[in-house]
Write a protein that holds these residues in place. Structure first.
Motif, PDB file in Angstrom:
ATOM      1  N   ALA A 184      -5.138   2.611  -2.049  1.00  0.00           N
ATOM      2  CA  ALA A 184      -4.819   3.991  -1.690  1.00  0.00           C
ATOM      3  C   ALA A 184      -6.008   4.946  -1.675  1.00  0.00           C
ATOM      4  CB  ALA A 184      -3.739   4.533  -2.625  1.00  0.00           C
ATOM      5  N   GLY A 214       0.831  -1.200   0.000  1.00  0.00           N
ATOM      6  CA  GLY A 214       0.000   0.000   0.000  1.00  0.00           C
ATOM      7  C   GLY A 214       0.861   1.243   0.000  1.00  0.00           C
ATOM      8  N   GLY A 224       0.154   2.055  -3.652  1.00  0.00           N
ATOM      9  CA  GLY A 224      -1.193   1.613  -3.314  1.00  0.00           C
ATOM     10  C   GLY A 224      -2.172   1.815  -4.451  1.00  0.00           C
TER      11      GLY A 224
END
Length: 425
Positions: free
Chosen positions: A331, A298, A303
């Motif tokens: 994200a 991530g 991400g």
């Protein structure tokens, strides 16, 4: 002497015909961004300045992502300050829990940043937006406060290093590997207060997600900013995400660079940064045996959608090693939703991963993945300093999503080439 692309953007925003490296200028800002940590610190300075309102409610962006959803009372109070400030100023772009994503993935996705713009952010990885041809750089909370109040900031014009890219990355090599290779080559201060500008035929071989990863980590080489050209790949991304009018700047043929570095993308292998610096790099062939306690996939570096797709492709049909835990954080909400639609969330869960709502989380040792004494984490984040993800006696190794996913299965750092991957010949 001509100007670099960065210098042209600065000159345009300073109202000058030209600028030169080392010159001090006052420049107009297009976007001022802060998060739950830096806005909370900037608000007292903003009030002390006598300002009653931000300079433009459409151009000040607040994202609650570092310690949100709140990890403790202090984080809750910081977010409360940010919420009250956003409401007082009627901010158009305020991203709270449920809407928020990791800021440096969220702003390009939402079309808030565009080529040719001058952007400051209360976060060192604000340099990410150079992937879309913007000048963007991190600032402290005092500069952030004055930027919110006045819409201007002072800058020293940076000199530049030109990176000429050729060739195409091999299988399992992505933008993260490219930037780790570069930082390993020039060091964590190799571009100190310089602009890292990328050019060459190899640029076309890099996706936008690759470019975001590369510019995101420019600060890990000490750079003031990083900048990619606005090519067809970038224009296609902007057509899909950004409705702003924008201007692309190109360097003059006689622009002056302190150094020119040639990078053959086809020569780069998957790369891992060992503790405790991003420059302490080894290729996957040089890693040896490093057993792991945690894998984290991530962050604002890795991400994004391609990162999630790569991890899911490798993890499909596998279980992660019993000796470690794996945390996956898409994200942004849009990326999370697309992961659900494509079945990636199911793949992660079936493999034994924990999947979180979008947040910076473990990257900065904030929450949701803090390391204990003696633990080792392989992470797709951007920093591996002492204590970065928890205990000062823990260790962080940086890598790409491909290496992270493969290593999660093996329980130690390995190349994706060693894993039996469904759908690969």
């Amino acid at each position: 002497m001509g100007m670099t692309a960065t210098q042209k953007i600065i000159a345009a925003h300073a109202g000058l015909d030209s600028v030169a490296a080392g010159q001090l200028v006052e420049a107009r800002l297009d976007i001022v961004m802060g998060n739950d940590i830096t806005i909370a610190l900037a608000v007292p300075e903003f009030r002390r300045s006598g300002a009653e309102k931000v300079f433009d409610s459409d151009k000040v962006v607040v994202v609650l992502d570092h310690f949100a959803p709140n990890k403790d009372i202090k984080a809750a109070m910081q977010c409360k300050v940010c919420r009250e400030f956003a409401r007082e100023n009627g901010l158009t772009h305020f991203y709270d829990v449920g809407r928020m994503g990791i800021e440096h993935a969220l702003l390009p996705e939402q079309g808030i940043v565009a080529p040719g713009e001058m952007i400051i952010g209360g976060d060192s990885h604000t340099c990410t937006y150079g992937a879309v041809g913007a000048f963007s750089t991190g600032v402290g909370s005092t500069d952030l406060a004055m930027g919110m109040a006045t819409g201007e900031n002072w800058f020293k014009v940076p000199s530049a290093i030109l990176f000429r890219l050729t060739g195409k990355p091999g299988k399992w090599v992505c933008g993260k590997d490219v930037m780790l290779h570069i930082i390993g080559r020039i060091g964590v201060d190799g571009a100190l207060y310089r602009s890292m500008e990328f050019t060459g035929d190899g640029v076309a071989a890099l996706s936008m997600d690759d470019r975001f990863s590369i510019t995101n980590m420019a600060i890990e080489a000490g750079a003031k900013n990083a900048l990619f050209p606005v090519d067809d790949t970038c224009r296609a991304y902007l057509d899909a995400h950004c409705s702003k009018q924008w201007t692309a700047y190109e360097a003059d043929p006689d622009a002056e660079y302190e150094q020119v570095i040639d990078i053959d993308l086809s020569s780069i292998r998957p790369t891992v940064a060992f503790p405790h610096l991003p420059s302490n790099t080894r290729t996957i062939d040089e890693v040896g045996t490093v057993e792991l306690d945690q894998v984290f996939i991530g962050s604002c570096t890795n991400g994004r959608m391609e990162d999630m797709a790569t991890a899911a492709h490798i993890l499909r049909g596998h279980r992660v090693s019993d000796r470690l835990r794996v945390i996956v954080i898409p994200a942004t909400p849009s990326i999370y939703k697309e992961c659900m639609e494509k079945g990636y969330i199911g793949i992660f869960l079936d493999a034994g991963c924990a999947v979180s709502t979008p947040t910076c989380g473990a990257c900065l040792g904030g929450h949701m993945g803090i390391l204990a004494e003696g633990e080792k984490c392989l992470s797709t984040t951007n920093r591996n300093f002492v204590g970065r993800m928890g205990h000062t006696a823990s260790e962080v190794y940086l890598c790409s999503p491909a290496v992270a996913a493969a290593s999660a299965i093996a329980g130690r750092i390995v190349s994706p080439e060693t894993i039996d991957i469904e759908g690969d010949d």
